[in-house]
Write a protein that holds these residues in place. Sequence first.
Motif, PDB file in Angstrom:
ATOM      1  N   VAL A  50       0.862  -1.176   0.000  1.00  0.00           N
ATOM      2  CA  VAL A  50       0.000   0.000   0.000  1.00  0.00           C
ATOM      3  C   VAL A  50       0.901   1.228   0.000  1.00  0.00           C
ATOM      4  O   VAL A  50       1.755   1.373   0.876  1.00  0.00           O
ATOM      5  CB  VAL A  50      -0.924   0.019   1.234  1.00  0.00           C
ATOM      6  CG1 VAL A  50      -1.802   1.273   1.224  1.00  0.00           C
ATOM      7  CG2 VAL A  50      -1.790  -1.237   1.271  1.00  0.00           C
TER       8      VAL A  50
ATOM      9  N   GLU B  54      -4.779   9.568   0.780  1.00  0.00           N
ATOM     10  CA  GLU B  54      -5.136   8.836  -0.438  1.00  0.00           C
ATOM     11  C   GLU B  54      -4.059   7.792  -0.707  1.00  0.00           C
ATOM     12  O   GLU B  54      -2.858   8.070  -0.615  1.00  0.00           O
ATOM     13  CB  GLU B  54      -5.231   9.821  -1.605  1.00  0.00           C
ATOM     14  CG  GLU B  54      -5.730   9.177  -2.887  1.00  0.00           C
ATOM     15  CD  GLU B  54      -5.905  10.194  -4.011  1.00  0.00           C
ATOM     16  OE1 GLU B  54      -5.837   9.783  -5.181  1.00  0.00           O
ATOM     17  OE2 GLU B  54      -6.095  11.387  -3.707  1.00  0.00           O
ATOM     18  N   ASN B  55      -4.482   6.569  -0.997  1.00  0.00           N
ATOM     19  CA  ASN B  55      -3.515   5.489  -1.160  1.00  0.00           C
ATOM     20  C   ASN B  55      -3.961   4.511  -2.229  1.00  0.00           C
ATOM     21  O   ASN B  55      -5.114   4.540  -2.676  1.00  0.00           O
ATOM     22  CB  ASN B  55      -3.316   4.759   0.163  1.00  0.00           C
ATOM     23  CG  ASN B  55      -4.596   4.117   0.664  1.00  0.00           C
ATOM     24  OD1 ASN B  55      -4.911   2.983   0.327  1.00  0.00           O
ATOM     25  ND2 ASN B  55      -5.372   4.853   1.474  1.00  0.00           N
ATOM     26  N   GLU B  56      -3.057   3.646  -2.630  1.00  0.00           N
ATOM     27  CA  GLU B  56      -3.374   2.622  -3.624  1.00  0.00           C
ATOM     28  C   GLU B  56      -2.524   1.382  -3.377  1.00  0.00           C
ATOM     29  O   GLU B  56      -1.487   1.445  -2.721  1.00  0.00           O
ATOM     30  CB  GLU B  56      -3.129   3.158  -5.037  1.00  0.00           C
ATOM     31  CG  GLU B  56      -1.674   3.565  -5.291  1.00  0.00           C
ATOM     32  CD  GLU B  56      -1.466   4.135  -6.691  1.00  0.00           C
ATOM     33  OE1 GLU B  56      -2.004   3.545  -7.645  1.00  0.00           O
ATOM     34  OE2 GLU B  56      -0.763   5.160  -6.819  1.00  0.00           O
TER      35      GLU B  56
ATOM     36  N   VAL C 265      -0.254  -1.532  -5.013  1.00  0.00           N
ATOM     37  CA  VAL C 265       0.545  -1.804  -6.215  1.00  0.00           C
ATOM     38  C   VAL C 265       1.419  -3.032  -5.968  1.00  0.00           C
ATOM     39  O   VAL C 265       1.682  -3.385  -4.813  1.00  0.00           O
ATOM     40  CB  VAL C 265       1.439  -0.597  -6.592  1.00  0.00           C
ATOM     41  CG1 VAL C 265       0.609   0.649  -6.866  1.00  0.00           C
ATOM     42  CG2 VAL C 265       2.465  -0.325  -5.488  1.00  0.00           C
TER      43      VAL C 265
END
Length: 397
Positions: free
Chosen positions: A267, A277-279, A281
């Motif tokens: 993350v 805000e995160n994603e 990958v």
Amino acid sequence: MAWKTLDDMDLAGKVVLTRVDINVPVDDGAVTDATRITRIKPTVDAIIAAGGTVVLLAHFGRPKGKVVPEMSLEITRQTLVDELGHPVAFATDCVGEVAAEALENLQDGAILLLENTRFHPGEEANDPDFAKQLAALGDIFCNDAFSAAHRAHASTEGIAHLLPSCAGRLMEAELKALDKALSTPDRPVVAVVGGAKVSTKLDLLTNLIEKVDTIVIGGGMANTFLAAQGHDVGKSLCEHDLAETARAVIAKAKDLGCEILLPTDVVVAREFKAGAENEVVPADQCPSDAMILDAGPDAVAAIVERFRKARTLVWNGPLGAFEIAPFNKATDAAAAAAAELSRGGKLISVAGGGDTVAALNGSGAAKDFTYVSTAGGAFLEWMEGKTLPGVAVLTQG
């Protein structure tokens, strides 16, 4: 076990000098967390039930051999009364005439709390003369402070050479749990090692590689290992200068048949703040302007899979920046899985270390772990395979 417990001692009519850890947090003159005091109650109750007199030895803060009024143990007296259910007298010194007189005047059924042992330079120096002054007050020494057992101080190690000695109930429980986890474990054994820096956990990793079947590496430590494998970790916390060391750890683990489990997905975020805000990958695709703050869902699934196959789990350190949501998700999810398996009798789980205890408490999983140690430095040194002076001395004679 090679060390004696309270059950091996004749306590009737004896003064039992009992080393405890009541170095509790205090705010505005009041104890804010009585956990450490609560945990000594079984030892106190056992001594009193057997007809012994309890005299508590303890340190508080770091006065460095000088009398520092704000570090007086008297601040804990009322909490001791409340939690232990017995009257507690207080002596303004831990040795000499003041302590002897307080003991002589102690009422039946009461406990005597002696002043901060660290007010004397002889305590941390493990001075033999100071140890003799302490020993002169009692008949038996009981060490119930595993959290201070990694220090060879007069009240943890020196005194044990002078009196018949044993482990208290808390020390006994801690030693049994730790022995079961690493010395004589049910296999397979999985270790979770997390935290910010590899440099602080090198001794730990070196010892565990020889004793466990899988090591799960999380937190900032994982970033260093990922970078060592040639992956870009962006602006993540990472000890790039330890890349060669990380590769050596991986190579040694391979030679010994120990699996090193690193996250396959992570993350990432551009800001380190709550709700950032995160994603998610792949672990080898961290954007150059982002930082890795937690393990991803695939990584958690792999960790849980190892837990399900294991019989023993040893945990030290979080999997991500657990203090700030949502970067607590991996730690919480893995902890919940370990708790469920432990609750069902499928896993022996032992955890310890400051951040670890905080993370497990925060997730609500701590109550279902087989054993959660509050010992901090002593727990870590035990995991590193080091000899703890306060334990070793109990096995002598």
